[in-house]
Enzyme design. Structure first.
Site, PDB file in Angstrom:
ATOM      1  N   ASP A 278      51.179   2.031 -15.789  1.00 11.82           N
ATOM      2  CA  ASP A 278      49.995   1.159 -15.696  1.00 11.82           C
ATOM      3  C   ASP A 278      48.861   1.627 -16.604  1.00 11.82           C
ATOM      4  OD1 ASP A 278      51.246  -0.249 -13.537  1.00 11.82           O
ATOM      5  OD2 ASP A 278      50.631   1.374 -12.217  1.00 11.82           O
TER       6      ASP A 278
ATOM      7  N   LYS B 258      49.594  -0.514 -21.255  1.00 14.85           N
ATOM      8  CA  LYS B 258      50.493  -0.663 -22.408  1.00 14.85           C
ATOM      9  C   LYS B 258      50.602  -2.113 -22.847  1.00 14.85           C
ATOM     10  CE  LYS B 258      53.839   1.217 -20.137  1.00 14.85           C
ATOM     11  NZ  LYS B 258      53.095   1.641 -18.934  1.00 14.85           N
TER      12      LYS B 258
ATOM     13  N   GLY C  92      55.115  -4.513 -15.189  1.00 13.14           N
ATOM     14  CA  GLY C  92      54.316  -5.720 -15.115  1.00 13.14           C
ATOM     15  C   GLY C  92      53.267  -5.697 -16.190  1.00 13.14           C
ATOM     16  N   HIS C  93      53.503  -6.440 -17.257  1.00 11.50           N
ATOM     17  CA  HIS C  93      52.510  -6.484 -18.322  1.00 11.50           C
ATOM     18  C   HIS C  93      51.658  -7.729 -18.156  1.00 11.50           C
ATOM     19  CE1 HIS C  93      53.842  -2.973 -20.122  1.00 11.50           C
ATOM     20  NE2 HIS C  93      54.750  -3.438 -20.944  1.00 11.50           N
TER      21      HIS C  93
ATOM     22  N   THR D 149      59.270  -0.437  -5.883  1.00 11.80           N
ATOM     23  CA  THR D 149      58.834  -1.834  -5.843  1.00 11.80           C
ATOM     24  C   THR D 149      59.861  -2.702  -5.104  1.00 11.80           C
ATOM     25  OG1 THR D 149      59.790  -2.107  -8.035  1.00 11.80           O
ATOM     26  CG2 THR D 149      57.419  -1.772  -7.929  1.00 11.80           C
TER      27      THR D 149
ATOM     28  N   GLN E 239      56.654   1.841 -17.412  1.00  9.19           N
ATOM     29  CA  GLN E 239      56.224   2.977 -16.574  1.00  9.19           C
ATOM     30  C   GLN E 239      55.627   4.083 -17.455  1.00  9.19           C
ATOM     31  OE1 GLN E 239      59.845   2.005 -15.733  1.00  9.19           O
ATOM     32  NE2 GLN E 239      58.849   0.360 -14.666  1.00  9.19           N
TER      33      GLN E 239
ATOM     34  N   THR F 227      53.083  -5.798  -7.816  1.00 14.82           N
ATOM     35  CA  THR F 227      53.131  -5.787  -6.351  1.00 14.82           C
ATOM     36  C   THR F 227      51.782  -6.034  -5.689  1.00 14.82           C
ATOM     37  OG1 THR F 227      52.698  -3.430  -6.387  1.00 14.82           O
ATOM     38  CG2 THR F 227      55.005  -4.088  -6.380  1.00 14.82           C
TER      39      THR F 227
ATOM     40  N   LEU G  41      38.153   2.635 -21.366  1.00 18.39           N
ATOM     41  CA  LEU G  41      36.974   3.494 -21.458  1.00 18.39           C
ATOM     42  C   LEU G  41      35.782   2.831 -20.774  1.00 18.39           C
ATOM     43  CD1 LEU G  41      35.864   6.145 -22.726  1.00 18.39           C
ATOM     44  CD2 LEU G  41      35.109   4.768 -24.666  1.00 18.39           C
ATOM     45  N   ASP G  42      35.714   1.502 -20.890  1.00 20.69           N
ATOM     46  CA  ASP G  42      34.575   0.750 -20.328  1.00 20.69           C
ATOM     47  C   ASP G  42      34.469   0.874 -18.808  1.00 20.69           C
ATOM     48  OD1 ASP G  42      37.067  -0.891 -20.807  1.00 20.69           O
ATOM     49  OD2 ASP G  42      36.054  -2.177 -19.349  1.00 20.69           O
TER      50      ASP G  42
ATOM     51  N   SER H 117      40.481   1.304 -26.228  1.00 24.70           N
ATOM     52  CA  SER H 117      40.356  -0.033 -25.673  1.00 24.70           C
ATOM     53  C   SER H 117      39.114  -0.089 -24.807  1.00 24.70           C
ATOM     54  CB  SER H 117      41.610  -0.365 -24.866  1.00 24.70           C
ATOM     55  OG  SER H 117      41.452  -1.599 -24.219  1.00 24.70           O
TER      56      SER H 117
HETATM   57  P1  GDP Z   1      50.524  -1.924 -18.201  1.00 26.65           P
HETATM   58  O1  GDP Z   1      51.663  -2.239 -17.299  1.00 26.65           O
HETATM   59  O2  GDP Z   1      50.593  -0.513 -18.723  1.00 26.65           O
HETATM   60  O3  GDP Z   1      50.311  -2.942 -19.264  1.00 26.65           O
HETATM   61  O4  GDP Z   1      49.223  -1.952 -17.324  1.00 26.65           O
HETATM   62  P2  GDP Z   1      48.655  -3.129 -16.403  1.00 26.65           P
HETATM   63  O5  GDP Z   1      49.100  -4.452 -16.892  1.00 26.65           O
HETATM   64  O6  GDP Z   1      48.868  -2.792 -14.997  1.00 26.65           O
HETATM   65  O7  GDP Z   1      47.125  -2.892 -16.661  1.00 26.65           O
HETATM   66  C1  GDP Z   1      46.464  -3.465 -17.559  1.00 26.65           C
HETATM   67  C2  GDP Z   1      45.315  -4.244 -16.939  1.00 26.65           C
HETATM   68  O8  GDP Z   1      44.112  -3.711 -17.387  1.00 26.65           O
HETATM   69  C3  GDP Z   1      45.339  -5.673 -17.394  1.00 26.65           C
HETATM   70  O9  GDP Z   1      44.716  -6.514 -16.466  1.00 26.65           O
HETATM   71  C4  GDP Z   1      44.548  -5.597 -18.678  1.00 26.65           C
HETATM   72  O10 GDP Z   1      44.009  -6.822 -19.080  1.00 26.65           O
HETATM   73  C5  GDP Z   1      43.488  -4.598 -18.302  1.00 26.65           C
HETATM   74  N1  GDP Z   1      43.021  -3.789 -19.421  1.00 26.65           N
HETATM   75  C6  GDP Z   1      43.749  -3.278 -20.451  1.00 26.65           C
HETATM   76  N2  GDP Z   1      42.945  -2.554 -21.257  1.00 26.65           N
HETATM   77  C7  GDP Z   1      41.711  -2.603 -20.719  1.00 26.65           C
HETATM   78  C8  GDP Z   1      40.454  -2.018 -21.083  1.00 26.65           C
HETATM   79  O11 GDP Z   1      40.313  -1.309 -22.067  1.00 26.65           O
HETATM   80  N3  GDP Z   1      39.402  -2.256 -20.251  1.00 26.65           N
HETATM   81  C9  GDP Z   1      39.497  -3.030 -19.147  1.00 26.65           C
HETATM   82  N4  GDP Z   1      38.415  -3.197 -18.407  1.00 26.65           N
HETATM   83  N5  GDP Z   1      40.663  -3.600 -18.771  1.00 26.65           N
HETATM   84  C10 GDP Z   1      41.748  -3.385 -19.547  1.00 26.65           C
END
Ligand code: GDP
Length: 429
Positions: free
Chosen positions: A12, A15, A39-40, A128, A219, A296, A327-328, A408
């Site tokens: 999470d 990516k 889950g992307h 999951t 993962q 989930t 970072l935000d 990001s």
């Molecule tokens: P992944 O499985 O590694 O892609 O991770 P997730 O999909 O669980 O987490 C990404 C979530 O964080 C999504 O809702 C993205 O839109 C959001 N996201 C990704 N990068 C950033 C960021 O730099 N700042 C913020 N606030 N949200 C982000």
């Protein structure tokens, strides 16, 4: 150059956004492990969309998406995703290739997953429950059903009959009929056929033709079956070795390794997480980072950046650069801690213990850095970040032993800093 993009923490890491952002530089995106537990989250025309199995590269015209032999495929979940994409006007067409050696998740794998968690009781892994673990168990147990097995009717019937009968003995009161499973598989096989093929050969030819490949991990390193916090791990090699075994490509095919890490830390499910924050701060990170599982909906455990874990991921994967996400989310915090080492049973330790789940009492050693008051949200140039944020990133580079090539600052593609003087920018040129 071909690059691997993989998680440097507990999954999470964000990516999805990074892969989506980099995809225009590649003509092939290839997944090498995991299943539809990934889950992307991506946004298409303002609509939130979660891709579980098909690489998000499918949203980019002209990009071929690969599901490697190291992935376990639930045909139902795959078809649901293909249909949902079609509903958005995206035709998967000939841009999807699934390894004919990929193993299938069968209906009873899910049941076994739930049963195995229930048996573990307090020691549950927090899976999951999608049948992914049991499908990998059958693969290693040499009784799995692969995509290519769907064409040999007799062999398939024998395999399914034996497997279902064995499962019926394990699952109390189960009356699963092997013929029903078999008939369903034949129908699914018909539909799968058009996308099945030799992934290793395809990728070899693609490389010879100079097509650029992005290897996409699901993962994260700390969830790797071999190198993660066993047994609180996923059932596949999320780390770099999975690229070779999960796609049939040689190590030399991988030109660069980008590790994705959050500017803090999250973990879903059970298992050790030394920097976990329990009080108000943990809550604050969870809410501002929207840290709820994409697959989930489970709330994620949140904590400070753990440089011990990232250093470990850098070592295991040969990470050349980090993409630092979210970072935000740290905007507005008065101070920010970085974990630079552990006290394990009272003794200072720099390296991740070989068995972190059994290492005993782990207390993080923190450095405290000043936060920033001006927002980093949406900033697109490194120099435009508040000075405290720049110092924070510089310190993360030092303690993690790797440069930060991308930052990001929001979920949108545009909310990104690509640092021209770091490895990633050079790879993309
Ligand atoms: P992944 O499985 O590694 O892609 O991770 P997730 O999909 O669980 O987490 C990404 C979530 O964080 C999504 O809702 C993205 O839109 C959001 N996201 C990704 N990068 C950033 C960021 O730099 N700042 C913020 N606030 N949200 C982000």
């Amino acid at each position: 150059m071909n690059i691997a993009v993989l998680g440097a923490q507990y999954g999470d890491e964000g990516k999805g956004k990074i892969v989506d952002l980099l995809t225009p530089h590649f003509s092939i995106v290839a997944r090498y492990q995991g299943g539809h537990n990934a889950g992307h989250t991506v946004y298409v025309s303002g609509r939130k969309f979660v891709l579980h199995l098909i690489p998000s590269g499918i949203l980019h015209e002209g990009v071929t998406c690969i599901i490697g032999n190291g992935v376990v495929v639930d045909p139902q979940a795959l078809f649901a995703e293909i249909d949902e994409l079609a509903g958005l006007g995206i035709d998967v067409g000939d841009r999807l290739l699934i390894s004919d050696k990929a193993h299938l998740i069968l209906p009873y794998h899910r049941e076994l997953d739930i049963l195995s968690e229930a048996r573990r009781g307090e020691r549950k892994i927090g899976t999951t429950s999608r049948g992914i673990g049991p499908a990998y168990e059958d693969k290693i147990g040499r009784r799995g059903v692969r995509v290519c097995d769907l064409t040999d009717r007799q062999a398939l019937a024998d395999e399914v009959r034996e497997n279902v009968q064995a499962r019926n003995q394990i699952i109390k009161d189960s009356t699963l009929d092997w013929r029903a499973v078999y008939d369903e598989l034949l129908i699914q096989g018909e539909r799968l056929r058009r996308w099945a093929g030799d992934v290793s050969l395809f990728l070899d030819r693609a490389r010879r033709d100079g097509r650029r490949i992005m290897f996409e991990g699901a993962q994260g390193t700390m969830l790797d079956i071999d190198h993660g916090s066993y047994p609180y791990v996923t059932s596949s090699n999320a780390s770099i070795g999975g690229v070779c075994t999960g796609l049939g490509v040689p190590p030399r095919a991988i030109g660069g390794v980008l590790g994705v890490a959050k500017a803090y830390l999250t973990r879903v499910g059970e298992g050790p997480m030394p920097t976990e924050l329990f009080g108000e701060l943990g809550h604050r990170l969870r809410e501002s980072g929207q840290e709820y599982g994409a697959s989930t909906g489970r709330p994620r455990r949140c904590g400070w950046y753990d440089a011990v874990a990232v250093r470990y991921a850098v070592r295991v994967n040969g990470i050349d650069a980090i993409a630092l996400t979210k970072l935000d989310v740290l905007d507005g915090l008065e101070t920010i801690d970085i974990c630079t080492g552990y006290l394990v049973n009272g003794a200072p330790v720099d390296e991740l213990p070989a068995d972190i789940a059994a290492a005993g009492d782990i207390v993080p050693v923190y450095e405290t850095w000043p936060g920033w008051s001006a927002p980093t949200k949406g900033v697109t140039r490194f120099e435009a970040l508040p000075v405290e944020a720049r110092r924070y990133v510089a310190r993360l580079e030092e303690v993690s032993g790797v440069p930060v090539g991308l930052i990001s600052t929001g979920s949108d593609r545009a909310e990104t800093i690509i640092r021209e003087d770091q490895p990633l920018a050079a790879w993309l040129r």
